[in-house]
Enzyme design. Structure first.
Site, mmCIF file in Angstrom:
data_model
loop_
_atom_site.group_PDB
_atom_site.id
_atom_site.type_symbol
_atom_site.label_atom_id
_atom_site.label_comp_id
_atom_site.label_asym_id
_atom_site.label_seq_id
_atom_site.Cartn_x
_atom_site.Cartn_y
_atom_site.Cartn_z
ATOM 1 N N CYS A 149 4.112 -6.419 10.838
ATOM 2 C CA CYS A 149 3.574 -5.219 9.900
ATOM 3 C C CYS A 149 5.024 -5.259 9.246
ATOM 4 C CB CYS A 149 3.247 -4.266 10.640
ATOM 5 S SG CYS A 149 3.315 -2.523 9.657
ATOM 6 N N SER A 177 0.719 -1.167 0.082
ATOM 7 C CA SER A 177 0.040 -0.072 -0.143
ATOM 8 C C SER A 177 0.778 1.116 -0.093
ATOM 9 C CB SER A 177 -0.993 -0.133 1.240
ATOM 10 O OG SER A 177 -0.225 0.055 2.544
ATOM 11 N N CYS A 222 2.470 -6.565 2.096
ATOM 12 C CA CYS A 222 1.443 -5.984 2.832
ATOM 13 C C CYS A 222 0.522 -6.990 3.571
ATOM 14 C CB CYS A 222 0.464 -4.973 1.984
ATOM 15 S SG CYS A 222 -0.843 -4.420 2.966
ATOM 16 N N GLU A 226 8.104 6.008 9.785
ATOM 17 C CA GLU A 226 8.121 6.720 8.554
ATOM 18 C C GLU A 226 8.699 7.832 9.049
ATOM 19 O OE1 GLU A 226 4.376 7.049 6.436
ATOM 20 O OE2 GLU A 226 4.277 5.000 5.958
ATOM 21 N N HIS A 251 6.387 -2.387 8.459
ATOM 22 C CA HIS A 251 7.130 -1.327 8.605
ATOM 23 C C HIS A 251 8.032 -1.580 9.944
ATOM 24 C CE1 HIS A 251 4.043 1.245 6.590
ATOM 25 N NE2 HIS A 251 5.060 2.327 6.785
#
Length: 279
Positions: free
Chosen positions: A190, A12, A74, A154, A192
């Site tokens: 996840c 995503s 994802c 992020e 991330h």
């Protein structure tokens, strides 16, 4: 020859770059095409029907480039779309990040007590819990949403006392006194979260093994290519980056996840909403 075709990877947004990193490190000879659906990020807040539609379009955009294998980098899309995309694309193997991560956690645990940290959507979907228990019904699985980790990753806040304090607070439910002696394996559920791996490791301690779904997915892809004799024999492959929104922001945030260098001018912005499933 199919060996020379690229591997397609989609997410995503930027989190899937941790999966891309792992594949690139383990399979340096492979050409890779990465698609970040940045116009519709995050997937975790969307309905399953919407995520499946997005996944269909991303997969169609990548298969139009004649890939030999598709990786859903994802967790949200992996939870709802792997089997669906495999049915739509029977000639191309489709890999998600959840199944390899679940199997790796089962292999890592010595006492069958496993914790999963992920975004709220992935935790509520219970995809990891279901996958782990499918392979090991005796396992005890506790899951904890840690959506704040996404923002930390992020923004490039990966290490330091403040980050460790936030990680410690978020993990408190799975590291409380009555659980800490039991859990010996923690799944980073996840894409991330591997960016915070060092801080997470400091908080949970040496007695807990961290399972990185990015690395386990890359290992599963490598094993498949070996078994099917589809490895690219070139010394070093190329990486192509596609996004559905602002390449500039993608380039800025990507540096926190991708070990290579990405220049804004090398990122192609495309519209994938007109792509339809092949099947």
């Amino acid at each position: 020859m199919r060996n020379n075709l690229p591997i397609g990877v989609f997410d995503s947004g930027v989190g899937g770059l941790t999966v891309l990193n792992a594949i690139k490190d383990l399979l340096p000879g492979e050409d890779l095409v990465y698609l970040g659906d940045t116009a519709r990020v995050p997937y975790g807040t969307k309905s399953a029907a919407s995520v499946i539609r997005y996944a269909e379009q991303a997969a169609a955009a990548l298969t139009s480039r004649d890939i030999k294998l598709l990786v859903i980098a994802c967790n949200t899309a992996s939870a709802v779309a792997v089997e669906h995309l495999q049915q739509l694309n029977p000639g191309i193997a489709v890999f998600g990040v959840i199944e390899p991560g679940a199997q790796a956690s089962i292999a890592a645990t010595t006492n069958n007590h496993i914790a999963v940290i992920a975004t709220e959507g992935t935790v509520n979907n219970q995809a990891y819990q279901t996958a782990i228990l499918k392979h090991n019904p005796d396992a005890s699985v506790v899951a904890q949403p840690c959506s704040l980790f996404v923002a930390l990753a992020e923004e490039g806040w990966h290490n330091g006392e403040l980050v460790e304090a936030i990680v410690s607070e978020c993990l408190r439910p799975v590291l409380r006194a009555d659980c800490q002696s039991k859990i010996d394996t923690l799944v980073l559920g996840c894409t991330h979260f591997p960016a915070l791996k060092q801080s997470i490791a400091k908080v949970v301690g040496d007695q807990v093994t961290l399972v990185d779904s990015a690395q386990t997915t890359a290992a599963a892809v490598r094993q498949f290519l070996i078994e099917k004799e589809l490895l690219n024999k070139q010394e070093r492959g190329e990486v192509c980056f596609l996004v559905t929104d602002d390449p500039g922001r993608f380039a800025r945030v990507a540096k926190h996840f991708y070990t290579g260098q990405i220049r804004e001018g090398e990122i192609q912005q495309i519209d994938i909403q007109h792509f339809s499933p092949i099947g």
